[in-house]
Scaffold this motif. Structure first.
Motif, PDB file in Angstrom:
ATOM      1  N   ALA A  83      37.998  33.157  81.621  1.00 45.20           N
ATOM      2  CA  ALA A  83      39.152  33.746  80.748  1.00 45.20           C
ATOM      3  C   ALA A  83      38.983  35.116  80.209  1.00 45.20           C
ATOM      4  N   PRO A  84      40.119  35.840  80.767  1.00 44.87           N
ATOM      5  CA  PRO A  84      40.111  37.147  80.145  1.00 44.87           C
ATOM      6  C   PRO A  84      40.424  36.887  78.436  1.00 44.87           C
ATOM      7  N   LEU A  85      39.664  37.677  77.598  1.00 46.64           N
ATOM      8  CA  LEU A  85      40.130  37.569  76.203  1.00 46.64           C
ATOM      9  C   LEU A  85      41.076  38.307  75.507  1.00 46.64           C
ATOM     10  N   ALA A  86      41.900  38.790  76.310  1.00 51.12           N
ATOM     11  CA  ALA A  86      43.120  39.496  75.668  1.00 51.12           C
ATOM     12  C   ALA A  86      44.595  38.448  76.070  1.00 51.12           C
ATOM     13  N   ARG A  87      45.190  38.257  74.658  1.00 49.25           N
ATOM     14  CA  ARG A  87      46.177  37.398  74.808  1.00 49.25           C
ATOM     15  C   ARG A  87      47.524  38.230  75.172  1.00 49.25           C
ATOM     16  N   ALA A  88      48.384  37.393  75.337  1.00 49.42           N
ATOM     17  CA  ALA A  88      50.033  38.090  75.836  1.00 49.42           C
ATOM     18  C   ALA A  88      50.277  38.824  74.708  1.00 49.42           C
ATOM     19  N   ASP A  89      50.069  38.530  73.177  1.00 46.84           N
ATOM     20  CA  ASP A  89      50.836  39.439  72.421  1.00 46.84           C
ATOM     21  C   ASP A  89      49.820  40.560  72.118  1.00 46.84           C
ATOM     22  N   HIS A  90      48.822  40.907  73.108  1.00 46.52           N
ATOM     23  CA  HIS A  90      48.160  41.976  72.658  1.00 46.52           C
ATOM     24  C   HIS A  90      46.848  41.811  71.908  1.00 46.52           C
ATOM     25  N   SER A  91      46.888  40.837  71.288  1.00 49.57           N
ATOM     26  CA  SER A  91      45.637  40.643  70.408  1.00 49.57           C
ATOM     27  C   SER A  91      44.505  40.114  71.124  1.00 49.57           C
ATOM     28  N   LEU A  92      43.385  39.943  70.612  1.00 52.71           N
ATOM     29  CA  LEU A  92      42.107  39.494  71.457  1.00 52.71           C
ATOM     30  C   LEU A  92      41.762  38.115  70.694  1.00 52.71           C
ATOM     31  N   ALA A  93      41.347  37.291  71.522  1.00 49.95           N
ATOM     32  CA  ALA A  93      40.772  35.877  71.047  1.00 49.95           C
ATOM     33  C   ALA A  93      39.581  35.795  70.223  1.00 49.95           C
ATOM     34  N   GLU A  94      39.489  35.284  69.242  1.00 49.04           N
ATOM     35  CA  GLU A  94      38.307  35.221  68.309  1.00 49.04           C
ATOM     36  C   GLU A  94      37.431  34.090  68.848  1.00 49.04           C
ATOM     37  N   THR A  95      36.247  34.543  69.251  1.00 48.37           N
ATOM     38  CA  THR A  95      35.223  33.724  70.260  1.00 48.37           C
ATOM     39  C   THR A  95      34.000  33.713  69.307  1.00 48.37           C
ATOM     40  N   SER A  96      33.915  33.784  68.090  1.00 49.45           N
ATOM     41  CA  SER A  96      32.507  34.127  67.089  1.00 49.45           C
ATOM     42  C   SER A  96      32.042  32.755  67.023  1.00 49.45           C
TER      43      SER A  96
END
Length: 199
Positions: free
Chosen positions: A131-144
């Motif tokens: 999964a590329p971590l860039a969302r369609a709304d241009h934010s980044l997924a939080e994966t901490s």
């Protein structure tokens, strides 16, 4: 059936898939596409380069290969089962993968801006979620907390396999009050239980 999640990050989805294909071929296997953010054909029937470009379409452009390596925006979760047991069915890997994606927030059901993702079977005892971590709304997924959440999902799935009557009672609306006490659970299991829902 126990599924063990192993999470890592990469800079290139194209290189990652090519590497998986080479490793699978060396073991006498070929990659199979099990699931994805949208309905897709078999991996062998796709234009792989075009498919990977679509998968990574939301990733920001990097100024240099070195920057891409540093950013490592491609998330991978290897799902492995015990090699001494019977191979897990495709559907089982797909269920666990979707639950992990939902629990981590990478691709929650009903989220129109969720990250794109793909689930690839690499051998009888392993599948990989990319999964590329860039969302369609241009934010980044939080994966901490992705590792602890993925482990909790897998632990809960194993518990459900071993306790089908408890699982049925928990998921049946009319019996919601019938389950007085759940078996002891670790903190990650308790976190995943609140996120668990039938697919």
């Amino acid at each position: 059936m126990t599924v063990y999640p192993v999470i890592s990050r990469f800079s290139s989805a194209q290189d990652l898939i090519a590497g998986l294909a080479t490793a699978a071929a060396s073991r006498g296997h070929s990659l199979r596409l099990l699931d994805a953010w949208r309905p897709v054909l078999e991996l062998a029937a796709l234009d792989q380069q075009a498919f990977v470009a679509e998968l990574t379409a939301h990733l920001p452009q990097t100024a240099s290969p070195a920057q891409a390596v540093r950013s490592r925006m491609v998330w991978q979760c290897a799902l492995r089962t015990d090699p001494d047991r019977a191979p897990a069915p495709d559907q089982r890997f797909a269920e666990v993968a979707r639950r992990i994606l939902a629990a981590t927030g990478i691709a929650a059901p009903g989220d129109p801006a969720a990250c794109r993702w793909v689930l690839i079977r690499t051998d009888p005892h392993e599948a990989r979620v990319l999964a590329p971590l860039a969302r369609a709304d241009h934010s980044l997924a939080e994966t901490s907390r992705d590792r602890s959440l993925a482990l909790a999902v897998c632990q809960l799935a194993e518990h459900d396999d071993r306790n089908p009557r408890f699982t049925a009672a928990r998921s049946t609306p009319g019996l919601r009050g019938a389950v007085v006490a759940a078996p002891p659970a670790s903190a990650p299991q308790a976190a995943a239980r609140s996120l668990h829902r039938p697919l």
